[in-house]
Design an enzyme around this catalytic site. Structure first.
Site, PDB file in Angstrom:
ATOM      1  N   THR A   1      16.588   2.899 -10.113  1.00 27.96           N
ATOM      2  CA  THR A   1      16.215   2.553 -11.488  1.00 27.96           C
ATOM      3  C   THR A   1      14.698   2.564 -11.622  1.00 27.96           C
ATOM      4  O   THR A   1      14.000   1.933 -10.823  1.00 27.96           O
ATOM      5  CB  THR A   1      16.745   1.144 -11.834  1.00 27.96           C
ATOM      6  OG1 THR A   1      18.154   1.147 -11.612  1.00 27.96           O
ATOM      7  CG2 THR A   1      16.435   0.777 -13.271  1.00 27.96           C
TER       8      THR A   1
ATOM      9  N   ASN B   1      -8.539  11.257   2.299  1.00 25.36           N
ATOM     10  CA  ASN B   1      -8.699   9.846   1.925  1.00 25.36           C
ATOM     11  C   ASN B   1      -9.769   9.127   2.739  1.00 25.36           C
ATOM     12  O   ASN B   1     -10.291   8.111   2.318  1.00 25.36           O
ATOM     13  CB  ASN B   1      -7.366   9.100   2.069  1.00 25.36           C
ATOM     14  CG  ASN B   1      -6.763   9.237   3.441  1.00 25.36           C
ATOM     15  OD1 ASN B   1      -6.554  10.346   3.932  1.00 25.36           O
ATOM     16  ND2 ASN B   1      -6.499   8.131   4.092  1.00 25.36           N
TER      17      ASN B   1
ATOM     18  N   CYS C   1      -4.465   1.933   5.537  1.00 21.75           N
ATOM     19  CA  CYS C   1      -3.215   1.852   6.291  1.00 21.75           C
ATOM     20  C   CYS C   1      -3.470   1.707   7.777  1.00 21.75           C
ATOM     21  O   CYS C   1      -2.659   1.145   8.503  1.00 21.75           O
ATOM     22  CB  CYS C   1      -2.349   3.087   6.086  1.00 21.75           C
ATOM     23  SG  CYS C   1      -2.756   4.007   4.656  1.00 21.75           S
TER      24      CYS C   1
ATOM     25  N   ALA D   1       3.461   7.534  -3.428  1.00 20.89           N
ATOM     26  CA  ALA D   1       3.218   8.888  -2.922  1.00 20.89           C
ATOM     27  C   ALA D   1       3.821   9.037  -1.531  1.00 20.89           C
ATOM     28  O   ALA D   1       4.257  10.120  -1.145  1.00 20.89           O
ATOM     29  CB  ALA D   1       1.724   9.178  -2.888  1.00 20.89           C
ATOM     30  N   THR D   2       3.851   7.943  -0.790  1.00 26.49           N
ATOM     31  CA  THR D   2       4.470   7.996   0.545  1.00 26.49           C
ATOM     32  C   THR D   2       5.922   8.462   0.418  1.00 26.49           C
ATOM     33  O   THR D   2       6.383   9.318   1.177  1.00 26.49           O
ATOM     34  CB  THR D   2       4.401   6.604   1.220  1.00 26.49           C
ATOM     35  OG1 THR D   2       3.021   6.263   1.381  1.00 26.49           O
ATOM     36  CG2 THR D   2       5.097   6.584   2.559  1.00 26.49           C
TER      37      THR D   2
ATOM     38  N   HIS E   1      -1.873   4.261  -8.306  1.00 25.49           N
ATOM     39  CA  HIS E   1      -2.912   3.250  -8.062  1.00 25.49           C
ATOM     40  C   HIS E   1      -4.247   3.834  -7.613  1.00 25.49           C
ATOM     41  O   HIS E   1      -5.227   3.110  -7.462  1.00 25.49           O
ATOM     42  CB  HIS E   1      -2.406   2.152  -7.114  1.00 25.49           C
ATOM     43  CG  HIS E   1      -2.261   2.530  -5.675  1.00 25.49           C
ATOM     44  ND1 HIS E   1      -3.193   2.178  -4.729  1.00 25.49           N
ATOM     45  CD2 HIS E   1      -1.292   3.187  -5.002  1.00 25.49           C
ATOM     46  CE1 HIS E   1      -2.788   2.603  -3.529  1.00 25.49           C
ATOM     47  NE2 HIS E   1      -1.647   3.215  -3.672  1.00 25.49           N
TER      48      HIS E   1
HETATM   49  N1  PLP Z   1      -1.848  10.339   0.720  1.00 27.62           N
HETATM   50  C1  PLP Z   1      -3.134   9.976   0.645  1.00 27.62           C
HETATM   51  C2  PLP Z   1      -4.198  11.007   0.816  1.00 27.62           C
HETATM   52  C3  PLP Z   1      -3.486   8.646   0.395  1.00 27.62           C
HETATM   53  O1  PLP Z   1      -4.761   8.297   0.326  1.00 27.62           O
HETATM   54  C4  PLP Z   1      -2.441   7.696   0.226  1.00 27.62           C
HETATM   55  C5  PLP Z   1      -2.753   6.258   0.019  1.00 27.62           C
HETATM   56  O2  PLP Z   1      -3.634   5.726   0.667  1.00 27.62           O
HETATM   57  C6  PLP Z   1      -1.115   8.129   0.293  1.00 27.62           C
HETATM   58  C7  PLP Z   1      -0.849   9.456   0.541  1.00 27.62           C
HETATM   59  C8  PLP Z   1       0.033   7.178   0.081  1.00 27.62           C
HETATM   60  O3  PLP Z   1       0.053   6.745  -1.257  1.00 27.62           O
HETATM   61  P1  PLP Z   1       0.909   5.465  -1.704  1.00 27.62           P
HETATM   62  O4  PLP Z   1      -0.012   4.291  -1.545  1.00 27.62           O
HETATM   63  O5  PLP Z   1       1.266   5.711  -3.137  1.00 27.62           O
HETATM   64  O6  PLP Z   1       2.101   5.410  -0.843  1.00 27.62           O
END
Ligand code: PLP
Length: 363
Positions: free
Chosen positions: A224, A141, A307, A68-69, A188
């Site tokens: 890929t 989060n 993080c 997602a990042t 995940h």
């Molecule tokens: N956005 C939110 C609200 C999250 O909680 C997270 C992961 O902790 C992310 C983005 C980033 O996701 P990813 O771990 O897939 O990079």
């Protein structure tokens, strides 16, 4: 081990694990190859895409990404015009916006109230014609609060801006609100594998590429794909869909039981009602969180986002609610969900509470 860190990551569903195995072991072909094994892998990727997309609004395209990042970086860096975002966003949004601002793009960060929710009047004042992008998360989060995404999308559209929703913590558990132009998600957090996310784009939205190369994915995302990760993500999404009611009822039951067990020394950070109930972010005056975590090594919970846990900075989310540094530092995050067991949750709360009381006696 009692695992109470569902916002950091969720246990892999056994079904998702099984779905990945053939693509890791025997069916190793590149899904972008034109030969028969390549086409077989491609079919698995497309089936997974349909499963994930079935939890997203109709009329869009889904591009798999590495996380997602990456999806959030792509949406922000690949769009243009001034950006408006919110102080409680994930670092993947805030740091990317800051980096864009350093390169000269205008950026506004909206404050939140004590309950963690954005003030829509402040949003209306900031999101003016000419704004390019509004980036807002669905479920926070750290504190689980749910932002009024549909209302923000209305404001964004009236100003001619796109609405990017970071739905990582809500996808598969909270319906995606109407009006989003882009949605970032991660496997995940829904019992799928790590290392795969996606960006959903409403038809007609186009972004500059973030990664240059073969342009394999919709929107021109290069690289890929891993059929194994796609299959795990798709299976996790299918399960989330099939188990939505049962998962919701289970989380509500856990939340009620946990709250009933908490004494008045514990305060819940953020709104109780506009909240995903698989999150309890709690503060207790004087609590030494680092010591609590080290004393209770067989309970996995956290002081904030995974993080940021390496830094000793107080949480930017809790500070944005107006908490002092000291209040933010004496807060813990408990996250639970599908595979959490009520007895274990209550046992963990009892032990956390007892350890916190001992700290007070010894202070
Ligand atoms: N956005 C939110 C609200 C999250 O909680 C997270 C992961 O902790 C992310 C983005 C980033 O996701 P990813 O771990 O897939 O990079």
């Amino acid at each position: 081990m009692i695992y109470l860190d569902y916002q950091a990551t969720t246990p892999l569903a056994p079904e998702a694990f099984e779905a990945m195995l053939p693509w890791l072991r025997d069916d190793f072909a590149n899904p972008h190859s034109a030969h028969a094994p390549g086409r077989k892998a491609k079919a698995a990727v497309e089936a997974a895409r349909d499963d994930v997309a079935s939890l997203l609004p109709p009329g869009g395209e889904l591009a798999f990404t590495g996380s997602a990042t990456e999806a959030l970086n792509w949406a922000i860096q690949g769009s243009s015009g001034p950006i408006v975002t919110i102080a409680t966003e994930h670092a993947a949004v805030l740091d990317t916006v800051e980096s864009e601002a350093r390169r000269g793009r205008m950026a506004t960060v909206l404050p939140v109230a004590r309950d963690g929710l954005v003030d829509l009047d402040a949003a209306r004042a900031a999101i003016v014609p000419g704004t390019g992008l509004v980036a807002a998360m669905l479920v926070n989060n750290e504190i689980g609060t749910i932002q009024p995404i549909a209302a923000l999308a209305d404001i964004a559209h009236s100003a001619g801006a796109l609405l990017l929703c970071d739905a990582v913590q809500g996808f598969g558990r909270v319906a995606i609100p109407e009006g989003c132009d882009m949605v970032a998600i991660s496997a995940h957090k829904i019992h799928g594998p790590k290392g795969i996310g996606a960006l959903w784009m409403r038809k007609g939205v186009s972004l500059a590429p973030l990664l240059h190369g073969g342009g394999q994915e919709p929107g021109g995302r290069s690289g890929t794909l891993s059929p194994a990760l796609c299959a795990g993500f798709g299976t996790a999404a299918r399960l989330a869909n099939a188990r939505a009611d049962a998962d919701h009822a289970h989380v509500e039951q856990l939340f009620r039981a946990a709250r009933a067990r908490l004494g008045s020394e514990w305060t819940v950070n953020g709104s109780i009602d506009a909240r995903y109930h698989g999150n309890l972010n709690l503060r207790r005056i004087g609590l030494d969180v680092a010591r609590l975590i080290s004393e209770l090594r067989d309970i996995a919970f956290s002081a904030g986002s995974a993080c940021a846990s390496g830094s000793r900075r107080p949480s930017h989310v809790l500070r944005a609610l107006g908490l002092s540094d000291a209040e933010a530092r004496c807060s813990i995050r408990l996250g639970f969900g599908r595979y959490s067991n009520q007895d274990e949750l209550l046992e963990a709360l009892e032990r956390i509470d007892a350890a916190a009381r001992t700290q007070k006696v010894m202070a």
